[in-house]
Write a protein that holds these residues in place. Structure first.
Motif, PDB file in Angstrom:
ATOM      1  N   VAL A   1     -32.978  90.963  61.382  1.00 42.51           N
ATOM      2  CA  VAL A   1     -32.069  92.103  61.541  1.00 42.51           C
ATOM      3  C   VAL A   1     -32.662  93.312  60.830  1.00 42.51           C
ATOM      4  O   VAL A   1     -33.493  93.174  59.933  1.00 42.51           O
ATOM      5  CB  VAL A   1     -30.663  91.806  60.941  1.00 42.51           C
ATOM      6  CG1 VAL A   1     -29.925  90.777  61.770  1.00 42.51           C
ATOM      7  CG2 VAL A   1     -30.760  91.389  59.473  1.00 42.51           C
ATOM      8  N   ARG A   2     -32.218  94.471  61.231  1.00 42.01           N
ATOM      9  CA  ARG A   2     -32.566  95.697  60.515  1.00 42.01           C
ATOM     10  C   ARG A   2     -31.472  95.917  59.471  1.00 42.01           C
ATOM     11  O   ARG A   2     -30.279  95.802  59.786  1.00 42.01           O
ATOM     12  CB  ARG A   2     -32.601  96.852  61.541  1.00 42.01           C
ATOM     13  CG  ARG A   2     -32.764  98.217  60.939  1.00 42.01           C
ATOM     14  CD  ARG A   2     -34.241  98.482  60.654  1.00 42.01           C
ATOM     15  NE  ARG A   2     -34.367  99.734  59.898  1.00 42.01           N
ATOM     16  CZ  ARG A   2     -34.777 100.882  60.404  1.00 42.01           C
ATOM     17  NH1 ARG A   2     -35.116 100.944  61.679  1.00 42.01           N
ATOM     18  NH2 ARG A   2     -34.859 101.961  59.660  1.00 42.01           N
ATOM     19  N   VAL A   3     -31.872  96.165  58.242  1.00 40.61           N
ATOM     20  CA  VAL A   3     -30.889  96.404  57.179  1.00 40.61           C
ATOM     21  C   VAL A   3     -30.694  97.913  57.062  1.00 40.61           C
ATOM     22  O   VAL A   3     -31.645  98.650  56.798  1.00 40.61           O
ATOM     23  CB  VAL A   3     -31.386  95.814  55.839  1.00 40.61           C
ATOM     24  CG1 VAL A   3     -30.441  96.172  54.703  1.00 40.61           C
ATOM     25  CG2 VAL A   3     -31.530  94.288  55.957  1.00 40.61           C
ATOM     26  N   THR A   4     -29.456  98.373  57.266  1.00 38.89           N
ATOM     27  CA  THR A   4     -29.218  99.819  57.226  1.00 38.89           C
ATOM     28  C   THR A   4     -28.595 100.257  55.897  1.00 38.89           C
ATOM     29  O   THR A   4     -28.632 101.417  55.540  1.00 38.89           O
ATOM     30  CB  THR A   4     -28.318 100.271  58.389  1.00 38.89           C
ATOM     31  OG1 THR A   4     -27.102  99.515  58.320  1.00 38.89           O
ATOM     32  CG2 THR A   4     -28.992 100.036  59.728  1.00 38.89           C
ATOM     33  N   ASP A   5     -27.983  99.299  55.184  1.00 34.91           N
ATOM     34  CA  ASP A   5     -27.393  99.655  53.899  1.00 34.91           C
ATOM     35  C   ASP A   5     -27.261  98.395  53.042  1.00 34.91           C
ATOM     36  O   ASP A   5     -27.238  97.270  53.569  1.00 34.91           O
ATOM     37  CB  ASP A   5     -26.007 100.291  54.109  1.00 34.91           C
ATOM     38  CG  ASP A   5     -25.604 101.162  52.917  1.00 34.91           C
ATOM     39  OD1 ASP A   5     -26.384 101.273  51.958  1.00 34.91           O
ATOM     40  OD2 ASP A   5     -24.491 101.726  52.955  1.00 34.91           O
ATOM     41  N   LEU A   6     -27.177  98.596  51.736  1.00 33.39           N
ATOM     42  CA  LEU A   6     -27.048  97.466  50.815  1.00 33.39           C
ATOM     43  C   LEU A   6     -26.112  97.853  49.687  1.00 33.39           C
ATOM     44  O   LEU A   6     -26.089  99.010  49.268  1.00 33.39           O
ATOM     45  CB  LEU A   6     -28.409  97.138  50.186  1.00 33.39           C
ATOM     46  CG  LEU A   6     -29.434  96.441  51.075  1.00 33.39           C
ATOM     47  CD1 LEU A   6     -30.812  96.524  50.434  1.00 33.39           C
ATOM     48  CD2 LEU A   6     -29.051  94.981  51.294  1.00 33.39           C
ATOM     49  N   VAL A   7     -25.371  96.881  49.189  1.00 35.63           N
ATOM     50  CA  VAL A   7     -24.532  97.164  48.026  1.00 35.63           C
ATOM     51  C   VAL A   7     -24.572  95.946  47.094  1.00 35.63           C
ATOM     52  O   VAL A   7     -24.522  94.807  47.553  1.00 35.63           O
ATOM     53  CB  VAL A   7     -23.085  97.563  48.445  1.00 35.63           C
ATOM     54  CG1 VAL A   7     -22.485  96.594  49.427  1.00 35.63           C
ATOM     55  CG2 VAL A   7     -22.168  97.727  47.236  1.00 35.63           C
ATOM     56  N   GLU A   8     -24.727  96.213  45.798  1.00 40.61           N
ATOM     57  CA  GLU A   8     -24.834  95.129  44.826  1.00 40.61           C
ATOM     58  C   GLU A   8     -23.448  94.653  44.394  1.00 40.61           C
ATOM     59  O   GLU A   8     -22.639  95.442  43.906  1.00 40.61           O
ATOM     60  CB  GLU A   8     -25.662  95.598  43.614  1.00 40.61           C
ATOM     61  CG  GLU A   8     -25.816  94.572  42.498  1.00 40.61           C
ATOM     62  CD  GLU A   8     -26.704  93.372  42.842  1.00 40.61           C
ATOM     63  OE1 GLU A   8     -27.279  93.324  43.949  1.00 40.61           O
ATOM     64  OE2 GLU A   8     -26.831  92.482  42.000  1.00 40.61           O
ATOM     65  N   LYS A   9     -23.193  93.385  44.610  1.00 35.48           N
ATOM     66  CA  LYS A   9     -21.973  92.712  44.135  1.00 35.48           C
ATOM     67  C   LYS A   9     -20.677  93.502  44.396  1.00 35.48           C
ATOM     68  O   LYS A   9     -19.958  93.864  43.451  1.00 35.48           O
ATOM     69  CB  LYS A   9     -22.121  92.375  42.654  1.00 35.48           C
ATOM     70  CG  LYS A   9     -23.378  91.546  42.377  1.00 35.48           C
ATOM     71  CD  LYS A   9     -23.335  90.798  41.081  1.00 35.48           C
ATOM     72  CE  LYS A   9     -24.540  89.884  40.958  1.00 35.48           C
ATOM     73  NZ  LYS A   9     -25.575  90.291  40.050  1.00 35.48           N
ATOM     74  N   PRO A  10     -20.379  93.759  45.666  1.00 36.80           N
ATOM     75  CA  PRO A  10     -19.143  94.495  45.973  1.00 36.80           C
ATOM     76  C   PRO A  10     -17.925  93.588  45.843  1.00 36.80           C
ATOM     77  O   PRO A  10     -18.037  92.370  46.034  1.00 36.80           O
ATOM     78  CB  PRO A  10     -19.335  94.881  47.445  1.00 36.80           C
ATOM     79  CG  PRO A  10     -20.184  93.778  47.997  1.00 36.80           C
ATOM     80  CD  PRO A  10     -21.104  93.338  46.877  1.00 36.80           C
ATOM     81  N   PRO A  11     -16.738  94.152  45.536  1.00 39.62           N
ATOM     82  CA  PRO A  11     -15.529  93.338  45.618  1.00 39.62           C
ATOM     83  C   PRO A  11     -15.350  92.868  47.074  1.00 39.62           C
ATOM     84  O   PRO A  11     -15.763  93.590  47.994  1.00 39.62           O
ATOM     85  CB  PRO A  11     -14.404  94.316  45.240  1.00 39.62           C
ATOM     86  CG  PRO A  11     -15.069  95.550  44.733  1.00 39.62           C
ATOM     87  CD  PRO A  11     -16.501  95.539  45.169  1.00 39.62           C
TER      88      PRO A  11
END
Ligand code: G1P
Length: 300
Positions: free
Chosen positions: A187-197
């Motif tokens: 997959v193409r990764v468009t965004d990332l977030v560390e440890k979201p609720p």
């Protein structure tokens, strides 16, 4: 087709304090805790070596000397085993030193995973590298890292391993926003977030501890402010790369992993991993598995 710089080096961050395993980790690095009879870190180095990455840099910290000793020769012990003619144990003792060429750099301060990766800058230089986190073990029958290197060779940029986890667990991981590509497991990764609720997570595709990283990450990490937990996060730096084009260190792709992953990061997961590994061992399973069944009957 573009010829991307090949991946030949691996970086293994091993500077964590191991607080979840105290008091065992007071004087022993958590990476040296055995999964049956082999330290967890050896599985990780074996995995790098079997993906063809024979140059392994460990980012260590205080109390980590036993890791260096483990991947070194142990002449005194070898002499004793040799004198006894114990070839089997002799080869087990020699094996760690023959897997790969190990290098070490110390992370002076525990400023987070991103900072640990930044400590590898000088050794890695301007080349892409793999990064393997010791809390995640990947079954040796599943060739995840090899596939990730292949994906980097095709698309350039960086590649992360993603695994689907239940919604209530997303807050333990970096989580990706993804788009399909022409390859079913990529997959193409468009965004990332560390440890979201859980209620803010963009998906339940979690980063598991395997990365193939473009060297552009170093300049990004140098400019990444502390994030979640006040630490410099690798996820945040990869997020920056995900927003860039291929000229500036992007894109970021994900390999969707559906194989066997063993988590050794906390006590319960560690216990599960030890039991699973023991149950899969030819030398132990014939006695261990029937005993385990009886024991479970006994306590239920
Ligand atoms: C780290 C990363 C996280 C990733 C996880 C995988 O977190 O920061 O993005 O999902 O490893 O195990 P840690 O588990 O070290 O807190």
């Amino acid at each position: 087709m573009v010829d991307f710089d090949p991946v030949t080096k691996a970086v293994v961050p091993a500077a964590g304090l191991g607080t979840r395993f105290l008091p065992a980790t007071k004087a022993t690095p958590k990476e040296m805790l055995p999964i049956v009879d082999k330290p967890a870190i050896q599985y990780v180095v074996e995995e790098a070596a079997s993906a063809g990455l024979l140059d392994v840099l460990m980012v260590t910290g205080k109390n980590k000397r036993s890791i260096e000793d483990h991947f070194d020769r142990a002449f005194e012990l070898e002499e004793v085993l040799e004198a006894k003619g114990d070839e089997h144990r002799l080869s087990q003792v020699r094996e760690p030193a023959s897997l790969a060429t190990l290098h070490y750099v110390r992370q002076g301060e525990p400023k987070g995973l991103g900072h640990a990766v930044l400590c590898a800058k000088q050794h890695v230089g301007g080349h892409p590298f793999a990064c393997l986190l010791g809390d995640d073990l990947i079954d040796q029958r599943d060739h995840l890292l090899r596939r990730m290197v292949e994906v980097r060779d095709t698309f350039g940029g960086s590649v992360i391993a993603l695994m689907e986890v239940p919604k209530e667990q997303v807050s333990l991981y970096g989580v990706a926003t993804i788009e399909a590509t022409s390859e079913a497991d990529v997959v193409r990764v468009t965004d990332l977030v560390e440890k979201p609720p859980a209620n803010e997570a963009p998906s339940n595709w979690a980063i598991i501890g395997r990365y193939v990283i473009d060297p552009a990450i170093f300049e990004v990490l140098e400019n990444t402010p502390p994030g979640r937990g006040g630490e410099i996060q690798l996820t945040d730096a990869l997020r920056t790369l995900a927003s860039r084009g291929s000229e500036e260190g992007g894109p970021v792709h994900g390999v969707l992993f559906r194989g066997r992953r063993y988590d050794t990061g906390d006590k319960l997961d560690y216990l599960r991993t030890v039991v699973k590994f023991a149950a899969g061992r030819e030398d132990l399973a014939p006695e261990f598995v029937p005993w385990l069944r009886e024991f479970l009957d006994e306590i239920s």
